[in-house]
Design a protein around this motif. Structure first.
Motif, PDB file in Angstrom:
ATOM      1  N   ALA A  64       0.834  -1.204   0.000  1.00  0.00           N
ATOM      2  CA  ALA A  64       0.000   0.000   0.000  1.00  0.00           C
ATOM      3  C   ALA A  64       0.872   1.259   0.000  1.00  0.00           C
ATOM      4  N   GLU A  65       1.946   1.248   0.796  1.00  0.00           N
ATOM      5  CA  GLU A  65       2.839   2.414   0.849  1.00  0.00           C
ATOM      6  C   GLU A  65       3.557   2.619  -0.483  1.00  0.00           C
ATOM      7  N   GLU A  66       4.046   1.535  -1.074  1.00  0.00           N
ATOM      8  CA  GLU A  66       4.709   1.650  -2.374  1.00  0.00           C
ATOM      9  C   GLU A  66       3.728   2.178  -3.424  1.00  0.00           C
ATOM     10  N   ASN A  67       2.501   1.696  -3.379  1.00  0.00           N
ATOM     11  CA  ASN A  67       1.501   2.134  -4.347  1.00  0.00           C
ATOM     12  C   ASN A  67       1.201   3.625  -4.197  1.00  0.00           C
ATOM     13  N   THR A 107      13.775  -6.938 -12.185  1.00  0.00           N
ATOM     14  CA  THR A 107      12.986  -5.719 -12.378  1.00  0.00           C
ATOM     15  C   THR A 107      12.154  -5.423 -11.141  1.00  0.00           C
ATOM     16  N   ARG A 108      11.518  -6.437 -10.598  1.00  0.00           N
ATOM     17  CA  ARG A 108      10.708  -6.238  -9.395  1.00  0.00           C
ATOM     18  C   ARG A 108      11.577  -5.771  -8.227  1.00  0.00           C
ATOM     19  N   ARG A 112      11.346  -2.284  -6.024  1.00  0.00           N
ATOM     20  CA  ARG A 112      11.278  -2.269  -4.552  1.00  0.00           C
ATOM     21  C   ARG A 112      12.359  -1.370  -3.968  1.00  0.00           C
ATOM     22  N   GLU A 113      13.582  -1.537  -4.446  1.00  0.00           N
ATOM     23  CA  GLU A 113      14.698  -0.747  -3.928  1.00  0.00           C
ATOM     24  C   GLU A 113      14.536   0.732  -4.280  1.00  0.00           C
ATOM     25  N   GLY A 114      14.092   1.013  -5.492  1.00  0.00           N
ATOM     26  CA  GLY A 114      13.919   2.407  -5.918  1.00  0.00           C
ATOM     27  C   GLY A 114      12.845   3.123  -5.115  1.00  0.00           C
ATOM     28  N   LEU A 115      11.709   2.466  -4.910  1.00  0.00           N
ATOM     29  CA  LEU A 115      10.634   3.086  -4.130  1.00  0.00           C
ATOM     30  C   LEU A 115      11.038   3.246  -2.662  1.00  0.00           C
ATOM     31  N   ALA A 116      11.777   2.269  -2.139  1.00  0.00           N
ATOM     32  CA  ALA A 116      12.265   2.388  -0.762  1.00  0.00           C
ATOM     33  C   ALA A 116      13.222   3.575  -0.639  1.00  0.00           C
TER      34      ALA A 116
END
Length: 129
Positions: A64-67, A107-108, A112-116
Motif C-alpha cells: 500500500a505504501e509503495e503504491n 525488475t521487481r 522495490r529498492e527504488g521506491l524504498a
C-alpha cells in the motif's frame, strides 16, 4: 522598366482556379479530421470516466505504501489539466503494478529498492513517506 499588364493571363487564371478547387476539395477532409478529433476527445473522456468509476483493482505486487508513492510520482509526470485527467484519475498505478508483477525478479527488485530509496529520502527530508 516594362509596363505591367492589367489583364489576367490564361496561365494565371488556371493557377487561381486550381488553388480554389484544391481548397474546396480539402474542406470535407478538414471537417472530417476535426470531427475525428472531437470524437477521440469524447472517447478518452468517457473511457477515463469509466476507469474512475470502476472499482480499484487489488494490488498484485506493490505494498500500500509503495503504491501511494507510485500514484503520487505518476501524477507529477502526468498531471491533470483542463483537457485531460491525470495519472491518478486514469489509475496508471494499477497498470504499473500489473506490469511490474509480471516482470522478471531483477525488475521487481529494482522497483522495490527504488521506491524504498524515494521514501527514505522523503522521510529524511520531510519527515514523512
Amino acid at each position: 522598366m516594362s509596363e505591367q499588364k492589367d489583364n489576367l493571363t490564361r496561365r494565371e487564371a488556371m493557377k487561381t482556379i486550381g488553388v480554389g478547387v484544391g481548397v474546396i476539395a480539402s474542406l470535407p477532409v478538414l471537417n472530417a479530421n476535426a470531427a475525428a478529433q472531437q470524437a477521440a476527445h469524447e472517447h478518452m473522456h468517457t473511457a477515463t470516466q469509466a476507469a474512475t468509476d470502476a472499482k480499484p483493482q487489488p494490488l498484485k505486487f506493490f505494498t500500500a505504501e509503495e503504491n501511494r508513492t507510485v500514484v503520487e510520482m505518476s501524477e507529477r509526470i502526468i498531471p491533470a489539466d483542463d483537457s485531460s485527467p491525470g495519472a491518478k484519475a486514469a489509475r496508471v498505478s494499477e497498470y504499473i503494478d500489473l506490469v511490474v508483477s509480471e516482470s522478471p525478479d531483477a525488475t521487481r527488485q529494482s522497483w522495490r529498492e527504488g521506491l524504498a530509496a524515494v521514501n527514505k529520502m522523503s522521510r529524511d527530508k520531510f519527515s514523512k513517506p
